[in-house]
Design a protein around this motif. Structure first.
Motif, PDB file in Angstrom:
ATOM      1  N   LYS A  38      33.082  45.299  51.625  1.00 38.60           N
ATOM      2  CA  LYS A  38      33.535  46.015  52.789  1.00 38.60           C
ATOM      3  C   LYS A  38      35.005  45.794  53.054  1.00 38.60           C
ATOM      4  CE  LYS A  38      29.367  46.162  55.554  1.00 38.60           C
ATOM      5  NZ  LYS A  38      28.462  45.619  56.811  1.00 38.60           N
ATOM      6  N   SER A  39      35.230  44.714  52.977  1.00 39.06           N
ATOM      7  CA  SER A  39      36.656  43.790  53.277  1.00 39.06           C
ATOM      8  C   SER A  39      37.511  44.371  52.415  1.00 39.06           C
ATOM      9  CB  SER A  39      36.657  42.253  53.259  1.00 39.06           C
ATOM     10  OG  SER A  39      37.646  41.763  53.085  1.00 39.06           O
ATOM     11  N   TYR A  40      37.355  44.408  50.918  1.00 43.21           N
ATOM     12  CA  TYR A  40      38.245  44.877  49.963  1.00 43.21           C
ATOM     13  C   TYR A  40      38.472  46.317  49.706  1.00 43.21           C
ATOM     14  CZ  TYR A  40      38.073  39.904  48.120  1.00 43.21           C
ATOM     15  OH  TYR A  40      38.172  38.443  48.081  1.00 43.21           O
ATOM     16  N   GLY A  41      37.530  46.803  50.084  1.00 41.86           N
ATOM     17  CA  GLY A  41      37.739  48.665  50.405  1.00 41.86           C
ATOM     18  C   GLY A  41      37.850  49.199  48.851  1.00 41.86           C
ATOM     19  N   LEU A  50      36.438  39.621  38.409  1.00 38.29           N
ATOM     20  CA  LEU A  50      37.075  40.125  36.954  1.00 38.29           C
ATOM     21  C   LEU A  50      38.558  40.078  37.191  1.00 38.29           C
ATOM     22  CD1 LEU A  50      36.580  40.581  34.236  1.00 38.29           C
ATOM     23  CD2 LEU A  50      36.139  43.087  34.713  1.00 38.29           C
ATOM     24  N   MET A  51      39.143  40.729  37.869  1.00 36.20           N
ATOM     25  CA  MET A  51      40.448  40.981  38.212  1.00 36.20           C
ATOM     26  C   MET A  51      41.096  39.354  38.280  1.00 36.20           C
ATOM     27  SD  MET A  51      40.788  43.960  40.929  1.00 36.20           S
ATOM     28  CE  MET A  51      42.615  43.827  41.177  1.00 36.20           C
ATOM     29  N   ILE A  52      40.521  38.604  39.082  1.00 33.22           N
ATOM     30  CA  ILE A  52      40.993  37.168  39.069  1.00 33.22           C
ATOM     31  C   ILE A  52      40.861  36.503  37.753  1.00 33.22           C
ATOM     32  CG2 ILE A  52      40.409  34.766  39.783  1.00 33.22           C
ATOM     33  CD1 ILE A  52      39.311  35.696  42.375  1.00 33.22           C
ATOM     34  N   MET A  53      39.972  36.518  36.882  1.00 38.59           N
ATOM     35  CA  MET A  53      39.789  36.074  35.563  1.00 38.59           C
ATOM     36  C   MET A  53      40.789  36.632  34.634  1.00 38.59           C
ATOM     37  SD  MET A  53      37.715  33.849  35.634  1.00 38.59           S
ATOM     38  CE  MET A  53      36.420  33.281  36.589  1.00 38.59           C
ATOM     39  N   VAL A  54      41.215  38.021  34.841  1.00 40.21           N
ATOM     40  CA  VAL A  54      42.163  38.554  33.859  1.00 40.21           C
ATOM     41  C   VAL A  54      43.426  38.109  34.304  1.00 40.21           C
ATOM     42  CG1 VAL A  54      43.289  41.066  33.320  1.00 40.21           C
ATOM     43  CG2 VAL A  54      40.865  40.619  33.630  1.00 40.21           C
ATOM     44  N   LYS A  55      43.785  38.021  35.675  1.00 47.18           N
ATOM     45  CA  LYS A  55      45.023  37.380  35.997  1.00 47.18           C
ATOM     46  C   LYS A  55      45.270  36.129  35.426  1.00 47.18           C
ATOM     47  CE  LYS A  55      47.503  36.310  40.263  1.00 47.18           C
ATOM     48  NZ  LYS A  55      47.208  35.161  40.398  1.00 47.18           N
ATOM     49  N   GLN A  56      44.140  35.010  35.578  1.00 48.27           N
ATOM     50  CA  GLN A  56      44.228  33.786  34.885  1.00 48.27           C
ATOM     51  C   GLN A  56      44.423  33.710  33.545  1.00 48.27           C
ATOM     52  OE1 GLN A  56      44.118  30.795  36.711  1.00 48.27           O
ATOM     53  NE2 GLN A  56      44.255  32.125  38.456  1.00 48.27           N
ATOM     54  N   GLU A 108      43.607  43.452  29.413  1.00 47.19           N
ATOM     55  CA  GLU A 108      45.032  43.261  29.940  1.00 47.19           C
ATOM     56  C   GLU A 108      45.314  43.543  31.394  1.00 47.19           C
ATOM     57  OE1 GLU A 108      49.351  45.239  28.506  1.00 47.19           O
ATOM     58  OE2 GLU A 108      47.889  44.618  26.789  1.00 47.19           O
ATOM     59  N   ALA A 109      45.880  42.525  32.008  1.00 52.80           N
ATOM     60  CA  ALA A 109      46.496  43.174  33.393  1.00 52.80           C
ATOM     61  C   ALA A 109      47.661  43.882  33.306  1.00 52.80           C
ATOM     62  CB  ALA A 109      46.700  41.831  33.989  1.00 52.80           C
ATOM     63  N   ASN A 110      47.752  44.737  34.292  1.00 56.04           N
ATOM     64  CA  ASN A 110      48.988  45.601  34.625  1.00 56.04           C
ATOM     65  C   ASN A 110      49.645  45.326  35.566  1.00 56.04           C
ATOM     66  OD1 ASN A 110      47.704  47.164  36.330  1.00 56.04           O
ATOM     67  ND2 ASN A 110      47.151  48.843  35.090  1.00 56.04           N
ATOM     68  N   LYS A 111      50.639  45.968  36.034  1.00 52.47           N
ATOM     69  CA  LYS A 111      51.462  45.737  37.075  1.00 52.47           C
ATOM     70  C   LYS A 111      50.847  45.790  38.333  1.00 52.47           C
ATOM     71  CE  LYS A 111      56.133  47.019  39.104  1.00 52.47           C
ATOM     72  NZ  LYS A 111      55.511  46.591  40.404  1.00 52.47           N
ATOM     73  N   ASN A 112      49.797  46.928  38.462  1.00 48.66           N
ATOM     74  CA  ASN A 112      49.179  47.229  39.679  1.00 48.66           C
ATOM     75  C   ASN A 112      48.290  46.010  40.123  1.00 48.66           C
ATOM     76  OD1 ASN A 112      50.507  49.920  40.018  1.00 48.66           O
ATOM     77  ND2 ASN A 112      48.754  50.753  39.071  1.00 48.66           N
ATOM     78  N   LEU A 113      47.807  45.351  39.122  1.00 47.76           N
ATOM     79  CA  LEU A 113      46.991  44.155  39.270  1.00 47.76           C
ATOM     80  C   LEU A 113      47.649  42.811  39.859  1.00 47.76           C
ATOM     81  CD1 LEU A 113      44.134  42.703  37.476  1.00 47.76           C
ATOM     82  CD2 LEU A 113      45.945  41.074  37.871  1.00 47.76           C
ATOM     83  N   HIS A 114      49.003  42.882  39.270  1.00 47.53           N
ATOM     84  CA  HIS A 114      49.946  41.546  39.780  1.00 47.53           C
ATOM     85  C   HIS A 114      50.252  42.135  41.264  1.00 47.53           C
ATOM     86  CE1 HIS A 114      49.486  39.599  36.397  1.00 47.53           C
ATOM     87  NE2 HIS A 114      49.858  40.544  35.655  1.00 47.53           N
ATOM     88  N   GLU A 119      49.822  41.345  47.305  1.00 52.63           N
ATOM     89  CA  GLU A 119      49.582  41.983  48.555  1.00 52.63           C
ATOM     90  C   GLU A 119      48.659  41.514  49.539  1.00 52.63           C
ATOM     91  OE1 GLU A 119      47.574  46.270  50.080  1.00 52.63           O
ATOM     92  OE2 GLU A 119      49.156  46.510  48.389  1.00 52.63           O
ATOM     93  N   VAL A 120      47.295  41.018  48.852  1.00 51.16           N
ATOM     94  CA  VAL A 120      46.205  40.465  49.469  1.00 51.16           C
ATOM     95  C   VAL A 120      46.046  38.860  49.566  1.00 51.16           C
ATOM     96  CG1 VAL A 120      44.972  42.458  49.040  1.00 51.16           C
ATOM     97  CG2 VAL A 120      44.756  40.769  47.506  1.00 51.16           C
ATOM     98  N   ASP A 121      47.144  38.264  48.726  1.00 50.95           N
ATOM     99  CA  ASP A 121      47.069  36.829  48.594  1.00 50.95           C
ATOM    100  C   ASP A 121      46.710  36.123  50.329  1.00 50.95           C
ATOM    101  OD1 ASP A 121      46.995  34.410  46.845  1.00 50.95           O
ATOM    102  OD2 ASP A 121      48.993  34.024  47.635  1.00 50.95           O
ATOM    103  N   GLY A 122      47.677  36.451  50.832  1.00 54.40           N
ATOM    104  CA  GLY A 122      47.900  35.745  52.078  1.00 54.40           C
ATOM    105  C   GLY A 122      46.390  35.940  53.072  1.00 54.40           C
ATOM    106  N   GLU A 123      45.994  37.216  53.128  1.00 54.93           N
ATOM    107  CA  GLU A 123      44.597  37.651  53.690  1.00 54.93           C
ATOM    108  C   GLU A 123      43.642  37.036  53.076  1.00 54.93           C
ATOM    109  OE1 GLU A 123      42.003  41.590  54.515  1.00 54.93           O
ATOM    110  OE2 GLU A 123      44.211  41.755  53.767  1.00 54.93           O
ATOM    111  N   ASN A 124      43.381  36.779  51.644  1.00 57.00           N
ATOM    112  CA  ASN A 124      42.415  36.233  50.985  1.00 57.00           C
ATOM    113  C   ASN A 124      42.439  34.629  51.233  1.00 57.00           C
ATOM    114  OD1 ASN A 124      41.219  38.464  49.947  1.00 57.00           O
ATOM    115  ND2 ASN A 124      42.506  38.367  47.779  1.00 57.00           N
TER     116      ASN A 124
END
Length: 160
Positions: A38-41, A50-56, A108-114, A119-124
């Motif tokens: 619900k929170s992530y929308g 999965l996005m975290i793993m790709v980022k890492q 592969e991560a793209n610019k939108n992932l980063h 954008e959400v780092d502080g809230e997370n």
């Protein structure tokens, strides 16, 4: 029946405690998934993981295959592929052929992932601090160690 009543019912011996812990872990997983979905929308908790793993892997300049992501996330390659295709459709990742194995797919991560993580780092971070604020430092360290140890138990189950 309330969760506290159920927990007390299972506190009198090792087998009952094991049953209670297992039930609580399943319930906690469902509660967390419901809250964060619900929170992530725009994405689900599983997609987020999965996005975290790709980022890492991007930060470590390490290309992982869908199978390797599945092992990290505790799910099948097919489940990772489904999540990856959903994330690709939302323009967060690129699904591509692995550089190391032409039969395998990598992400592969793209610019939108980063940009999303910026954008959400502080809230997370605030959500995590709130979630774990009920623990003092020693309890949190112990919980971390106990969850690491649970992975050993899961490995033993998979050996059988």
């Amino acid at each position: 029946m309330k969760l506290e009543q159920l927990a007390r019912k299972h506190e009198n011996n090792r087998l009952n405690q094991s049953k209670g812990i297992f039930a609580q872990l399943c319930i906690v997983q469902n509660l967390l998934q419901t809250y964060f979905d619900k929170s992530y929308g725009v994405i689900t908790l599983k997609q987020f993981m999965l996005m975290i793993m790709v980022k890492q892997s991007t930060e470590f300049n390490e290309e992982l295959t869908l199978t390797e992501y599945g092992k990290l996330l505790g799910c099948s390659r097919q489940n990772v592929k489904k999540l990856a295709l959903q994330l690709e459709a939302k323009d967060f990742v690129i699904v591509k052929q692995s550089k190391h194995d032409s039969r395998a797919l990598a992400l592969e991560a793209n610019k939108n992932l980063h940009d999303y993580f910026k954008e959400v780092d502080g809230e997370n971070n605030l959500k995590l601090l709130t979630l774990f604020s009920i623990y003092d430092d020693q309890e949190l360290a112990m919980l971390y160690k106990l969850l690491e140890k649970m992975h050993e138990g899961i490995a033993k189950l998979n050996e059988d």
